[in-house]
Scaffold this active site. Structure first.
Site, short mmCIF file in Angstrom:
data_model
loop_
_atom_site.label_atom_id
_atom_site.label_comp_id
_atom_site.label_asym_id
_atom_site.label_seq_id
_atom_site.Cartn_x
_atom_site.Cartn_y
_atom_site.Cartn_z
N ARG A 1 0.78 -1.18 0.05
CA ARG A 1 0.02 -0.25 0.10
C ARG A 1 1.11 1.22 0.10
O ARG A 1 0.33 2.44 -0.23
CB ARG A 1 -0.81 -0.13 1.37
CG ARG A 1 -2.10 1.03 0.91
CD ARG A 1 -3.38 0.64 2.06
NE ARG A 1 -2.98 -0.14 3.12
CZ ARG A 1 -2.69 0.28 4.40
NH1 ARG A 1 -2.64 1.56 4.57
NH2 ARG A 1 -2.54 -0.35 5.49
N TYR B 1 -15.66 19.13 -14.51
CA TYR B 1 -15.74 17.65 -14.71
C TYR B 1 -16.84 17.45 -13.42
O TYR B 1 -16.77 17.91 -12.27
CB TYR B 1 -14.42 16.95 -14.37
CG TYR B 1 -14.61 15.49 -13.93
CD1 TYR B 1 -15.09 14.90 -14.85
CD2 TYR B 1 -14.21 14.97 -12.59
CE1 TYR B 1 -15.43 13.45 -14.95
CE2 TYR B 1 -14.34 13.54 -12.62
CZ TYR B 1 -14.88 12.81 -13.71
OH TYR B 1 -15.05 11.58 -13.36
N ASP C 1 -6.75 21.24 -12.18
CA ASP C 1 -6.93 20.05 -12.90
C ASP C 1 -6.36 20.48 -14.43
O ASP C 1 -7.11 21.31 -15.01
CB ASP C 1 -8.60 19.95 -12.93
CG ASP C 1 -8.76 18.49 -13.69
OD1 ASP C 1 -8.16 18.22 -14.51
OD2 ASP C 1 -9.80 17.97 -13.43
N LYS D 1 -7.15 9.70 -19.20
CA LYS D 1 -7.42 10.25 -20.38
C LYS D 1 -6.18 10.33 -21.13
O LYS D 1 -5.49 9.59 -21.79
CB LYS D 1 -8.07 11.56 -20.02
CG LYS D 1 -9.28 11.76 -19.03
CD LYS D 1 -10.38 11.02 -19.43
CE LYS D 1 -11.53 10.92 -18.57
NZ LYS D 1 -11.42 10.86 -17.13
#
Length: 358
Positions: A47, A98, A169, A194
């Site tokens: 992790r 978004y 972003d 993306k």
């Protein structure tokens, strides 16, 4: 814009995040499928790190000019940042952005965790005024799907003066076209699904910062919440980054050619394009039905909700009930791919021609 190493971004995409150049070392970082590590090293447990993540993180960090942390998805990265906002604090965010980001902010507001001020991010004066008393200013530029552009540097300066952190972003622009950290931003967020990964086959997100203390805070949050990326997804994203400069260059050139032609077509009432990148939005002259028909009449263009892949996709955004009501019902967001531009135009033109009312 160049990297501090003196290399151009095109070279950084290819060379960063590679294994050391020793005999018999692989050129690419292999997929490390491990949850458990021998004690005494830097990772300790699956992790907290993975060599395959590191290849992606080192490359994107070098491109953005900071230190990168990979997350399971773009939304995992978004919510990690929002979780740091203090109880009852104010977040300034674009009214068009978004949907996932706006829904996350709205969810926290509905539960009394924070307050939001939604602004037109292209109205710099209004955004600057909204910064007063805010803890966090969330910038998306260009916005999704309205394609508004923010004055990142001016807004960031005003936000810092007001004592707020700034998040940008950078999913649409990518670090090849815009580097928010160099404009003063504190955190850059990416949906790596993306353009970075670029092949519509991997879910991954990322945060990039240039402050060591903030990096450690975010690193701790990622480990605590377990919002870590899959190893295969990180490998796919790192491989996708190797061709980012070629894909962005070709897709942007295609977009600019299509924008010129779309502006002349009688079926199109409005073309929205910020002047860079490969996302275009058009508003159909004959309204919502025409937009729904367009996305069903093409042979090459694919009706899909994501973007940034090698293939050209588009969709009518108001088909989602959570899309902002200020987005025109006939708006179609287009993610221009790397196909031959003449084939893309012929496919679009044929479909658009059927929508012209005599």
């Amino acid at each position: 814009m160049s990297d501090p190493s003196g290399l151009s971004p095109a070279t950084v995409t290819v060379t960063a995040g590679r294994p050391s150049r020793e005999p018999d070392q692989p050129l690419n970082t292999p997929i490390t499928m491990a949850s458990t590590y021998v004690a005494g090293g830097d990772i300790d447990y699956g992790r907290y790190g993975n060599p395959t993540w590191s290849a992606f993180e080192e490359t994107l960090g070098a491109l953005e000019g900071g230190r990168c942390l990979a997350f399971a998805t773009g939304m995992a990265a978004v919510t990690t940042v929002l979780d740091l906002v203090g109880q009852g604090a104010t977040v300034v965010a674009p009214v068009h952005a978004y949907q996932g980001s706006l829904m996350a902010i709205g969810d926290l507001e509905a539960r009394g965790r924070l307050q939001s001020r939604l602004v037109d991010i292209s109205d710099t004066e209004a955004v600057v005024a909204a910064c007063e008393g805010a803890a966090l200013v969330w910038i998306e530029s260009p916005t999704n799907p309205a394609l508004e552009v923010a004055d990142i540097e001016t807004i960031t300066a005003a936000a810092h003066e007001a004592g707020a952190y700034v998040v940008v972003d950078n999913t649409f622009a990518t670090p090849l076209l815009q580097r928010p950290l160099t404009l003063g931003a504190d955190i850059v967020v990416h949906s790596g699904t993306k353009y970075l990964a670029g092949h519509s086959d991997a879910l991954i997100g990322a945060l990039v910062v240039d402050d060591d203390e903030l990096y450690q805070v975010l690193l701790g949050r990622r480990g605590l919440t377990g919002s870590t990326p899959g190893t295969v997804e990180a490998w796919l994203a790192a491989r996708g980054l190797r061709t980012l400069h070629l894909r962005v260059e070709r897709a942007q050139a295609n977009a600019q050619t299509l924008v010129e032609r779309l502006r002349e077509h009688p079926a199109v009432a409005e073309v929205r394009y910020p002047g860079f990148g490969a996302i275009v939005a058009i508003v159909l002259a004959e309204g919502e039905l025409a937009a729904d028909l367009l996305v069903r009449k093409t042979r090459i263009w694919v009706h899909a909700t994501s973007l940034g892949g090698v293939e050209s996709t588009f969709e009518r955004r108001r088909r989602w009930r959570t899309e902002a009501p200020t987005i025109p019902v006939a708006l179609v967001r287009m993610s221009v791919g790397i196909e031959d531009v003449e084939d893309l135009w012929a496919d679009l033109e044929t479909a658009l021609d059927t929508l012209v009312v005599p």
